[in-house]
Scaffold this active site. Sequence first.
Site, PDB file in Angstrom:
ATOM      1  N   ARG A 160      51.123  37.986  37.656  1.00 20.60           N
ATOM      2  CA  ARG A 160      51.970  38.793  36.985  1.00 20.60           C
ATOM      3  C   ARG A 160      52.878  39.315  37.861  1.00 20.60           C
ATOM      4  NH1 ARG A 160      50.220  36.087  33.621  1.00 20.60           N
ATOM      5  NH2 ARG A 160      49.725  36.880  31.466  1.00 20.60           N
TER       6      ARG A 160
ATOM      7  N   CYS B 250      49.322  42.677  27.032  1.00 28.58           N
ATOM      8  CA  CYS B 250      48.107  43.362  27.651  1.00 28.58           C
ATOM      9  C   CYS B 250      48.661  44.392  28.688  1.00 28.58           C
ATOM     10  CB  CYS B 250      47.613  42.206  28.715  1.00 28.58           C
ATOM     11  SG  CYS B 250      46.753  40.820  27.545  1.00 28.58           S
TER      12      CYS B 250
HETATM   13  N1  EPU Z   1      37.267  39.582  25.108  1.00 28.07           N
HETATM   14  C1  EPU Z   1      36.362  40.501  24.533  1.00 28.07           C
HETATM   15  N2  EPU Z   1      36.992  41.474  23.809  1.00 28.07           N
HETATM   16  C2  EPU Z   1      38.239  41.618  23.847  1.00 28.07           C
HETATM   17  C3  EPU Z   1      39.145  40.824  24.197  1.00 28.07           C
HETATM   18  C4  EPU Z   1      38.683  39.570  25.208  1.00 28.07           C
HETATM   19  O1  EPU Z   1      35.177  40.165  24.574  1.00 28.07           O
HETATM   20  O2  EPU Z   1      38.693  42.625  23.033  1.00 28.07           O
HETATM   21  C5  EPU Z   1      36.738  38.200  25.935  1.00 28.07           C
HETATM   22  C6  EPU Z   1      37.158  37.357  25.007  1.00 28.07           C
HETATM   23  O3  EPU Z   1      36.153  36.694  24.294  1.00 28.07           O
HETATM   24  C7  EPU Z   1      36.997  36.082  26.321  1.00 28.07           C
HETATM   25  C8  EPU Z   1      37.557  36.947  27.418  1.00 28.07           C
HETATM   26  O4  EPU Z   1      37.392  38.173  27.248  1.00 28.07           O
HETATM   27  O5  EPU Z   1      35.744  35.534  26.469  1.00 28.07           O
HETATM   28  C9  EPU Z   1      39.189  36.743  27.633  1.00 28.07           C
HETATM   29  O6  EPU Z   1      39.737  37.117  26.703  1.00 28.07           O
HETATM   30  P1  EPU Z   1      41.225  36.265  26.173  1.00 28.07           P
HETATM   31  O7  EPU Z   1      40.969  34.654  26.301  1.00 28.07           O
HETATM   32  O8  EPU Z   1      41.848  36.765  25.041  1.00 28.07           O
HETATM   33  O9  EPU Z   1      41.946  36.499  27.605  1.00 28.07           O
HETATM   34  P2  EPU Z   1      42.385  37.755  28.489  1.00 28.07           P
HETATM   35  O10 EPU Z   1      42.005  37.564  29.746  1.00 28.07           O
HETATM   36  O11 EPU Z   1      42.165  38.878  27.832  1.00 28.07           O
HETATM   37  C10 EPU Z   1      44.757  36.720  29.122  1.00 28.07           C
HETATM   38  C11 EPU Z   1      46.239  37.427  29.623  1.00 28.07           C
HETATM   39  C12 EPU Z   1      46.990  37.249  28.388  1.00 28.07           C
HETATM   40  C13 EPU Z   1      47.093  35.905  27.782  1.00 28.07           C
HETATM   41  C14 EPU Z   1      45.748  35.103  27.617  1.00 28.07           C
HETATM   42  C15 EPU Z   1      45.766  33.887  27.077  1.00 28.07           C
HETATM   43  C16 EPU Z   1      46.073  39.151  31.295  1.00 28.07           C
HETATM   44  C17 EPU Z   1      45.978  40.520  31.356  1.00 28.07           C
HETATM   45  N3  EPU Z   1      45.913  38.589  30.011  1.00 28.07           N
HETATM   46  O12 EPU Z   1      44.131  37.567  28.455  1.00 28.07           O
HETATM   47  O13 EPU Z   1      48.143  38.001  28.779  1.00 28.07           O
HETATM   48  O14 EPU Z   1      47.922  36.132  26.666  1.00 28.07           O
HETATM   49  O15 EPU Z   1      45.052  35.433  28.687  1.00 28.07           O
HETATM   50  O16 EPU Z   1      46.284  33.026  28.058  1.00 28.07           O
HETATM   51  O17 EPU Z   1      46.317  38.188  32.246  1.00 28.07           O
HETATM   52  C18 EPU Z   1      49.715  39.711  28.753  1.00 28.07           C
HETATM   53  O18 EPU Z   1      49.800  39.264  29.847  1.00 28.07           O
HETATM   54  O19 EPU Z   1      50.269  40.524  28.314  1.00 28.07           O
HETATM   55  C19 EPU Z   1      48.789  38.906  27.976  1.00 28.07           C
HETATM   56  C20 EPU Z   1      48.419  39.377  26.747  1.00 28.07           C
END
Ligand code: EPU
Length: 310
Positions: free
Chosen positions: A175, A226
């Site tokens: 990012r 995020c």
């Molecule tokens: N999870 C939870 N509870 C929650 C949210 C997530 O337990 O409330 C668990 C999910 O079940 C999963 C893990 O955490 O096992 C990861 O969650 P997710 O797949 O939603 O991915 P993330 O790491 O939270 C990242 C990026 C997002 C991007 C998604 C999909 C960052 C900070 N976030 O989210 O990017 O859309 O992967 O590729 O890098 C952004 O940059 O604004 C953003 C939203």
Amino acid sequence: MDELARKAAELSGRFNLGVRTEKLSSLSAMGTGGRALVVEAETLAELAELLKIHRLNDWPYLVVGGASNILFPDEDVSFSVLRLTGTFAALQSSGSEILAGAGCSTAKVLALSEKAGLSGLEMTAGLPGTLGGAVRGNAGSAAKGAAELASSLEMLDADGRALRLGPGDFQIGYRSLALPTELAGGIITSLRLSLIPSSPQKVKEDSSRVLAARRANQPRERSLGCVFKNPPGDSAGRLIDQCGLKGVKSGGAMISPKHANFIVNVGGASSRDVLALADRAADEVKVRFGHDLELEIKTANKRGLFIKRL
Ligand code: EPU
């Protein structure tokens, strides 16, 4: 005459531009922020002139694309908001490349890549904002960011001089896109993206899959995406969720019950509400898991400087 009106009068006199005072809450994806002077530049020459005037008067400015990753202060601000319209929305494909103005919406660039059967941008499906903003913040999925696709960036430096950067001139991180220090205050004006030839059907299928996953896991209410970066090897959303903070509110802002790394505006939120929730989430994650969460969203102060909080 207040400061905003004085600046507006000076700029309107010089340009045939859109110059207006506007509430930032109407630009912001979060729907928060005080009043600012908003100036729309349609051409490179206009933008160069605008930069020179700001430099000369020592007026601060921020270039704002979709305002989908920046939290504006609640009070009126003294920085000008510069927006790239007109020629900055130019978009075309050529062989396996896409040439795009920084003001193009990310969605339009993705749509062109689907039509041309060029792979690489699928991870941006569902992202709001402009291509310039997406590349500047290396937005994308957890694993990939849009800046990785840039084979060259056209920029104006803070004095309004045009220059072109190749991949050796910038550094890409999670990012983040680090530009040479002499380009602080510079603006990305257009980009060349290097993509991989595929078929329209395959690119469309893959981006539809990304979009469906985003819709299934992420809230639809107003937000800045995020709020925190993921700590190495973990997910900020999972950690905040484990602290039991989903659904917690401060004023009109709420930690999303769908994904805990999103703070959503459930009606009448202020930036102060958003920051109160971000502070609380960071504190609780620190106490419970020992992780120092780092903000992914940028928070601007009255002068347009990004302030590092938490
Ligand atoms: N999870 C939870 N509870 C929650 C949210 C997530 O337990 O409330 C668990 C999910 O079940 C999963 C893990 O955490 O096992 C990861 O969650 P997710 O797949 O939603 O991915 P993330 O790491 O939270 C990242 C990026 C997002 C991007 C998604 C999909 C960052 C900070 N976030 O989210 O990017 O859309 O992967 O590729 O890098 C952004 O940059 O604004 C953003 C939203």
